[in-house]
Design a protein around this motif. Structure first.
Motif, PDB file in Angstrom:
ATOM      1  N   LEU A   8       0.819  -1.205   0.000  1.00  0.00           N
ATOM      2  CA  LEU A   8       0.000   0.000   0.000  1.00  0.00           C
ATOM      3  C   LEU A   8       0.851   1.253   0.000  1.00  0.00           C
ATOM      4  O   LEU A   8       1.792   1.377   0.797  1.00  0.00           O
ATOM      5  CB  LEU A   8      -0.904   0.026   1.239  1.00  0.00           C
ATOM      6  N   GLY A   9       0.501   2.191  -0.853  1.00  0.00           N
ATOM      7  CA  GLY A   9       0.997   3.544  -0.700  1.00  0.00           C
ATOM      8  C   GLY A   9       0.216   4.223   0.412  1.00  0.00           C
ATOM      9  O   GLY A   9      -0.936   3.852   0.689  1.00  0.00           O
ATOM     10  N   VAL A  10       0.829   5.196   1.063  1.00  0.00           N
ATOM     11  CA  VAL A  10       0.144   5.950   2.111  1.00  0.00           C
ATOM     12  C   VAL A  10       0.408   7.434   1.891  1.00  0.00           C
ATOM     13  O   VAL A  10       1.496   7.826   1.462  1.00  0.00           O
ATOM     14  CB  VAL A  10       0.578   5.521   3.526  1.00  0.00           C
ATOM     15  N   PHE A  11      -0.585   8.258   2.203  1.00  0.00           N
ATOM     16  CA  PHE A  11      -0.526   9.680   1.869  1.00  0.00           C
ATOM     17  C   PHE A  11      -1.260  10.482   2.927  1.00  0.00           C
ATOM     18  O   PHE A  11      -2.366  10.120   3.345  1.00  0.00           O
ATOM     19  CB  PHE A  11      -1.176   9.892   0.493  1.00  0.00           C
ATOM     20  N   ASP A  12      -0.630  11.585   3.355  1.00  0.00           N
ATOM     21  CA  ASP A  12      -1.297  12.495   4.297  1.00  0.00           C
ATOM     22  C   ASP A  12      -0.718  13.892   4.150  1.00  0.00           C
ATOM     23  O   ASP A  12       0.462  14.053   3.819  1.00  0.00           O
ATOM     24  CB  ASP A  12      -1.127  12.026   5.746  1.00  0.00           C
ATOM     25  N   PRO A  95      -2.392   0.654  -4.689  1.00  0.00           N
ATOM     26  CA  PRO A  95      -3.409   1.474  -4.029  1.00  0.00           C
ATOM     27  C   PRO A  95      -2.767   2.438  -3.038  1.00  0.00           C
ATOM     28  O   PRO A  95      -1.758   2.119  -2.402  1.00  0.00           O
ATOM     29  CB  PRO A  95      -4.284   0.447  -3.296  1.00  0.00           C
ATOM     30  N   VAL A  96      -3.362   3.601  -2.906  1.00  0.00           N
ATOM     31  CA  VAL A  96      -2.871   4.614  -1.975  1.00  0.00           C
ATOM     32  C   VAL A  96      -3.918   4.852  -0.900  1.00  0.00           C
ATOM     33  O   VAL A  96      -5.084   5.147  -1.208  1.00  0.00           O
ATOM     34  CB  VAL A  96      -2.535   5.932  -2.700  1.00  0.00           C
ATOM     35  N   VAL A  97      -3.506   4.739   0.361  1.00  0.00           N
ATOM     36  CA  VAL A  97      -4.390   4.947   1.504  1.00  0.00           C
ATOM     37  C   VAL A  97      -4.356   6.415   1.916  1.00  0.00           C
ATOM     38  O   VAL A  97      -3.276   7.007   2.061  1.00  0.00           O
ATOM     39  CB  VAL A  97      -3.964   4.072   2.695  1.00  0.00           C
ATOM     40  N   ALA A  98      -5.530   6.986   2.121  1.00  0.00           N
ATOM     41  CA  ALA A  98      -5.650   8.325   2.702  1.00  0.00           C
ATOM     42  C   ALA A  98      -6.893   8.331   3.574  1.00  0.00           C
ATOM     43  O   ALA A  98      -7.982   8.004   3.094  1.00  0.00           O
ATOM     44  CB  ALA A  98      -5.744   9.396   1.624  1.00  0.00           C
ATOM     45  N   ILE A 168       1.078   6.469   7.893  1.00  0.00           N
ATOM     46  CA  ILE A 168       1.468   5.079   8.160  1.00  0.00           C
ATOM     47  C   ILE A 168       0.402   4.388   9.006  1.00  0.00           C
ATOM     48  O   ILE A 168       0.024   3.234   8.733  1.00  0.00           O
ATOM     49  CB  ILE A 168       2.843   5.047   8.843  1.00  0.00           C
ATOM     50  N   ALA A 169      -0.113   5.087  10.021  1.00  0.00           N
ATOM     51  CA  ALA A 169      -1.173   4.495  10.842  1.00  0.00           C
ATOM     52  C   ALA A 169      -2.409   4.206  10.005  1.00  0.00           C
ATOM     53  O   ALA A 169      -3.041   3.150  10.156  1.00  0.00           O
ATOM     54  CB  ALA A 169      -1.522   5.424  11.997  1.00  0.00           C
ATOM     55  N   ALA A 170      -2.774   5.113   9.100  1.00  0.00           N
ATOM     56  CA  ALA A 170      -3.942   4.892   8.247  1.00  0.00           C
ATOM     57  C   ALA A 170      -3.744   3.653   7.370  1.00  0.00           C
ATOM     58  O   ALA A 170      -4.672   2.863   7.176  1.00  0.00           O
ATOM     59  CB  ALA A 170      -4.210   6.117   7.385  1.00  0.00           C
ATOM     60  N   GLY A 171      -2.525   3.478   6.855  1.00  0.00           N
ATOM     61  CA  GLY A 171      -2.239   2.284   6.055  1.00  0.00           C
ATOM     62  C   GLY A 171      -2.394   1.016   6.868  1.00  0.00           C
ATOM     63  O   GLY A 171      -2.961   0.020   6.380  1.00  0.00           O
TER      64      GLY A 171
END
Length: 228
Positions: A8-12, A95-98, A168-171
């Motif tokens: 997973l990609g992660v973004f904030d 996929p990117v998590v936000a 990172i926590a969201a991912g």
């Protein structure tokens, strides 16, 4: 079982305010997690937003106007780099998590247009743990902030409102959702993205109905996802 959660990609973003039309980026994180939630790669940005950072925003993320001006990147360069990192992930099918994706992706879209950067067009697949959690555990009581949701799913969030920590926590929350609600989320990434479009629209309609009934007969809210 779908494989969307395995990498997973992660973004904030942390910003100057809550209005996506006027707020500016102050810090940003784009990273990559493996199937165990281990960080494989990360990029972090401190940005000079070009405007004063309100005290209320500094109280949330800790970045002052003075620090951003002294150490922050030029906003146009930073926005271009953030967009490029996300575009690279999407082009590779990652996929990117936000968490609450319409905020981060809409604000990034407006910043890109503000600074003459080609914006992401129909970005995806995106994973929004807030929308998914509301869909698979609709009647759970309590707030659905990232901090509260991370606690519910046993995910550590040590430095809330740090862009890297939040991303990172969201991912990891997304991966916990995939494990705990394996049957409901046994989808490929593209299908999960499409489901979230529907879920978010339904959730917004339910919230609007509640607000009109209980508080304000004229209340409206958008159910568009992931960009408004």
């Amino acid at each position: 079982m779908g494989t969307w959660h395995q990498r997973l990609g992660v973004f904030d973003l942390e910003t100057t305010g809550i209005d996506v039309e006027s707020a500016r980026i102050v810090t940003a994180h784009v990273g990559l997690l493996d199937e165990d939630g281990t960080v494989l790669r990360r990029r972090d940005w401190l940005v000079d937003p070009g405007v004063e950072i309100p005290a209320e925003a500094t109280a949330v993320h800790g970045i002052t106007t003075e620090r951003a001006r002294e150490l922050g990147m030029d906003p146009a360069r930073a926005v271009a780099a953030i967009v490029a990192q996300l575009r690279s992930l999407f082009e590779r099918g990652i996929p990117v998590v936000a968490y609450n994706a319409p905020y981060d992706f809409t604000l990034l879209d407006r910043e890109a247009r503000r600074h003459g950067v080609a914006p992401l067009v129909s970005p995806g697949p995106i994973v929004d743990p807030l929308v998914i959690d509301k869909a698979v555990d609709k009647y759970r009581r309590g707030k659905r902030t990232l901090t509260m949701t991370a606690t519910h799913y046993g995910v550590d969030l040590i430095a809330a409102h740090d862009a890297g920590a939040d991303a990172i926590a969201a991912g990891r929350v997304a991966q916990a959702l995939a494990r705990i609600h394996a049957e409901a989320l046994a989808l490929e990434a593209a299908e999960l993205h499409r489901r979230q479009v529907d879920w978010c629209r339904e959730q917004a309609a339910d919230f609007q109905e509640y607000m009109r009934r209980e508080r304000d007969p004229q209340f409206t809210t958008s159910g568009a996802w992931p960009i408004r």
